[in-house]
Scaffold this motif. Structure first.
Motif, PDB file in Angstrom:
ATOM      1  N   ILE A  57      18.229  42.943  61.904  1.00  0.00           N
ATOM      2  CA  ILE A  57      19.390  42.261  62.472  1.00  0.00           C
ATOM      3  C   ILE A  57      20.671  42.636  61.725  1.00  0.00           C
ATOM      4  CG2 ILE A  57      20.470  39.984  62.692  1.00  0.00           C
ATOM      5  CD1 ILE A  57      18.540  40.675  64.931  1.00  0.00           C
ATOM      6  N   GLY A  58      20.573  42.773  60.417  1.00  0.00           N
ATOM      7  CA  GLY A  58      21.739  43.194  59.657  1.00  0.00           C
ATOM      8  C   GLY A  58      22.194  44.603  60.010  1.00  0.00           C
ATOM      9  N   TYR A  59      21.271  45.540  59.998  1.00  0.00           N
ATOM     10  CA  TYR A  59      21.642  46.918  60.284  1.00  0.00           C
ATOM     11  C   TYR A  59      21.999  47.116  61.758  1.00  0.00           C
ATOM     12  CZ  TYR A  59      20.127  48.221  55.592  1.00  0.00           C
ATOM     13  OH  TYR A  59      20.012  48.330  54.223  1.00  0.00           O
ATOM     14  N   ASN A  60      21.423  46.309  62.631  1.00  0.00           N
ATOM     15  CA  ASN A  60      21.786  46.382  64.040  1.00  0.00           C
ATOM     16  C   ASN A  60      23.257  46.011  64.236  1.00  0.00           C
ATOM     17  OD1 ASN A  60      21.978  44.376  66.684  1.00  0.00           O
ATOM     18  ND2 ASN A  60      20.927  46.293  67.127  1.00  0.00           N
ATOM     19  N   ALA A  61      23.716  44.994  63.504  1.00  0.00           N
ATOM     20  CA  ALA A  61      25.137  44.622  63.591  1.00  0.00           C
ATOM     21  C   ALA A  61      26.019  45.771  63.133  1.00  0.00           C
ATOM     22  CB  ALA A  61      25.404  43.370  62.753  1.00  0.00           C
ATOM     23  N   ARG A  62      25.631  46.426  62.060  1.00  0.00           N
ATOM     24  CA  ARG A  62      26.413  47.565  61.581  1.00  0.00           C
ATOM     25  C   ARG A  62      26.434  48.691  62.616  1.00  0.00           C
ATOM     26  NH1 ARG A  62      24.949  48.543  55.171  1.00  0.00           N
ATOM     27  NH2 ARG A  62      25.891  46.608  54.359  1.00  0.00           N
ATOM     28  N   ALA A  63      25.277  48.929  63.246  1.00  0.00           N
ATOM     29  CA  ALA A  63      25.173  50.008  64.228  1.00  0.00           C
ATOM     30  C   ALA A  63      26.041  49.725  65.449  1.00  0.00           C
ATOM     31  CB  ALA A  63      23.716  50.189  64.643  1.00  0.00           C
ATOM     32  N   ILE A  64      26.027  48.482  65.924  1.00  0.00           N
ATOM     33  CA  ILE A  64      26.856  48.130  67.082  1.00  0.00           C
ATOM     34  C   ILE A  64      28.332  48.172  66.704  1.00  0.00           C
ATOM     35  CG2 ILE A  64      27.424  46.271  68.690  1.00  0.00           C
ATOM     36  CD1 ILE A  64      24.464  45.561  68.756  1.00  0.00           C
ATOM     37  N   ALA A  65      28.659  47.782  65.481  1.00  0.00           N
ATOM     38  CA  ALA A  65      30.045  47.875  65.028  1.00  0.00           C
ATOM     39  C   ALA A  65      30.536  49.320  65.074  1.00  0.00           C
ATOM     40  CB  ALA A  65      30.183  47.305  63.613  1.00  0.00           C
ATOM     41  N   ARG A  66      29.636  50.265  64.796  1.00  0.00           N
ATOM     42  CA  ARG A  66      30.026  51.675  64.880  1.00  0.00           C
ATOM     43  C   ARG A  66      30.403  52.050  66.322  1.00  0.00           C
ATOM     44  NH1 ARG A  66      26.261  52.246  60.478  1.00  0.00           N
ATOM     45  NH2 ARG A  66      24.427  52.471  61.810  1.00  0.00           N
ATOM     46  N   LEU A  67      29.706  51.484  67.293  1.00  0.00           N
ATOM     47  CA  LEU A  67      30.056  51.757  68.685  1.00  0.00           C
ATOM     48  C   LEU A  67      31.421  51.176  69.041  1.00  0.00           C
ATOM     49  CD1 LEU A  67      26.704  51.232  70.649  1.00  0.00           C
ATOM     50  CD2 LEU A  67      27.650  53.329  69.657  1.00  0.00           C
ATOM     51  N   ILE A  68      31.737  50.006  68.495  1.00  0.00           N
ATOM     52  CA  ILE A  68      33.044  49.416  68.764  1.00  0.00           C
ATOM     53  C   ILE A  68      34.142  50.244  68.108  1.00  0.00           C
ATOM     54  CG2 ILE A  68      34.465  47.349  68.480  1.00  0.00           C
ATOM     55  CD1 ILE A  68      32.189  47.181  70.547  1.00  0.00           C
ATOM     56  N   THR A 135      24.651  55.932  78.340  1.00  0.00           N
ATOM     57  CA  THR A 135      26.106  55.848  78.248  1.00  0.00           C
ATOM     58  C   THR A 135      26.545  54.555  78.922  1.00  0.00           C
ATOM     59  OG1 THR A 135      26.355  58.249  78.246  1.00  0.00           O
ATOM     60  CG2 THR A 135      28.285  56.948  78.856  1.00  0.00           C
ATOM     61  N   VAL A 136      27.229  53.696  78.168  1.00  0.00           N
ATOM     62  CA  VAL A 136      27.588  52.365  78.662  1.00  0.00           C
ATOM     63  C   VAL A 136      29.016  52.041  78.228  1.00  0.00           C
ATOM     64  CG1 VAL A 136      25.191  51.536  78.555  1.00  0.00           C
ATOM     65  CG2 VAL A 136      26.713  51.206  76.576  1.00  0.00           C
ATOM     66  N   PRO A 137      29.675  51.122  78.921  1.00  0.00           N
ATOM     67  CA  PRO A 137      30.986  50.663  78.441  1.00  0.00           C
ATOM     68  C   PRO A 137      30.808  49.843  77.169  1.00  0.00           C
ATOM     69  CG  PRO A 137      30.282  49.349  80.312  1.00  0.00           C
ATOM     70  CD  PRO A 137      29.298  50.480  80.185  1.00  0.00           C
ATOM     71  N   ALA A 138      31.837  49.775  76.364  1.00  0.00           N
ATOM     72  CA  ALA A 138      31.761  49.029  75.107  1.00  0.00           C
ATOM     73  C   ALA A 138      31.397  47.568  75.338  1.00  0.00           C
ATOM     74  CB  ALA A 138      33.097  49.126  74.369  1.00  0.00           C
ATOM     75  N   SER A 139      31.742  47.032  76.493  1.00  0.00           N
ATOM     76  CA  SER A 139      31.410  45.639  76.797  1.00  0.00           C
ATOM     77  C   SER A 139      29.908  45.391  76.777  1.00  0.00           C
ATOM     78  CB  SER A 139      31.982  45.243  78.156  1.00  0.00           C
ATOM     79  OG  SER A 139      31.515  46.107  79.179  1.00  0.00           O
TER      80      SER A 139
END
Length: 239
Positions: A57-68, A135-139
């Motif tokens: 869960i911690g690293y997943n947040a970091r990974a999604i933050a990279r997409l943002i 490939t998805v929108p950031a939303s």
């Protein structure tokens, strides 16, 4: 000091962000209820301890933050360098001291929330790529995170159940799961029937299909591999 707010003005996206943050808070509560010693206990996922869940869960947040960050800057920033790197990261995180592991989940969640908050409204439609290559929108990252925190709060094996997950999230999760089955062709001969609704999924044109019926919570738990239904077959894999 003026309070900071999400820059998006889309009410649906604002609601989705609220559900993601509520799920994050729920996960944090179930994690913080565990003693440091209990972190070593088994989760509900085969082969993973509670430590693995927390690290993921911690690293997943970091990974999604990279997409943002990708959506904000236009500079391609993948979630992970490779599937192997993702798995190695989780295994490493599971070896951290309890305080470091807890800090990882807390700080990464705050960072992601801030990245969401500060993303300009017009950037939410910018395209990024998931770890699975979609490939998805950031939303879409909001739902990606929502699903992770709510389900893995259950997987912590600390009293949370699928019944704790809000109905709108269960409905979308079940749609995701049955959609994955359909894409893979594993829903052949199977119909999912949600009691007290007109909602049906699966091989609905097959008169010989096996019908699995029940309330939304029970059906979603069964479909996600986190519950059973009497006389129902094992649900097809979806991830």
């Amino acid at each position: 000091m003026v309070a900071r707010h999400d820059l998006t003005t889309d009410p649906d996206l604002q609601d989705a962000l609220l559900q993601a943050r509520r799920g994050t808070a729920f996960f944090a509560r179930k994690l913080n209820e565990l003693t440091d010693e209990q972190l070593d206990g088994a989760s509900l996922l085969p082969g993973w301890s509670r430590r693995h869940i927390a690290a993921h869960i911690g690293y997943n947040a970091r990974a999604i933050a990279r997409l943002i960050e990708w959506a904000a800057t236009g500079v391609e920033t993948p979630m992970y360098s490779s599937p192997t790197a993702r798995n190695q990261e989780i295994d490493f995180g599971a070896t951290l001291s309890p305080i470091a592991l807890r800090n990882l989940t807390d700080h990464a969640a705050v960072h992601l929330s801030v990245e969401w908050r500060d993303l300009p409204h017009e950037n939410w439609s910018n395209l990024v790529k998931t770890a699975q290559g979609r490939t998805v929108p950031a939303s879409e990252t909001v739902w990606m995170r929502t699903r992770e925190v709510w389900l893995h709060a259950v997987d912590l094996n600390n009293g949370a159940t699928v019944s704790d997950i809000p109905a709108p999230i269960l409905e979308r999760l079940l749609t995701d799961i049955t959609g994955a089955w359909k894409t893979r062709g594993t829903d052949t001969g199977l119909i999912i029937d949600i009691e007290d609704t007109d909602t049906r999924y699966g091989d609905t044109d097959n008169p010989n299909a096996v019908v699995v019926s029940g309330p939304l919570t029970a059906i979603t738990a069964w479909a996600a591999g986190r519950g059973t239904i009497t006389n129902a077959p094992t649900a097809p894999a979806w991830i």
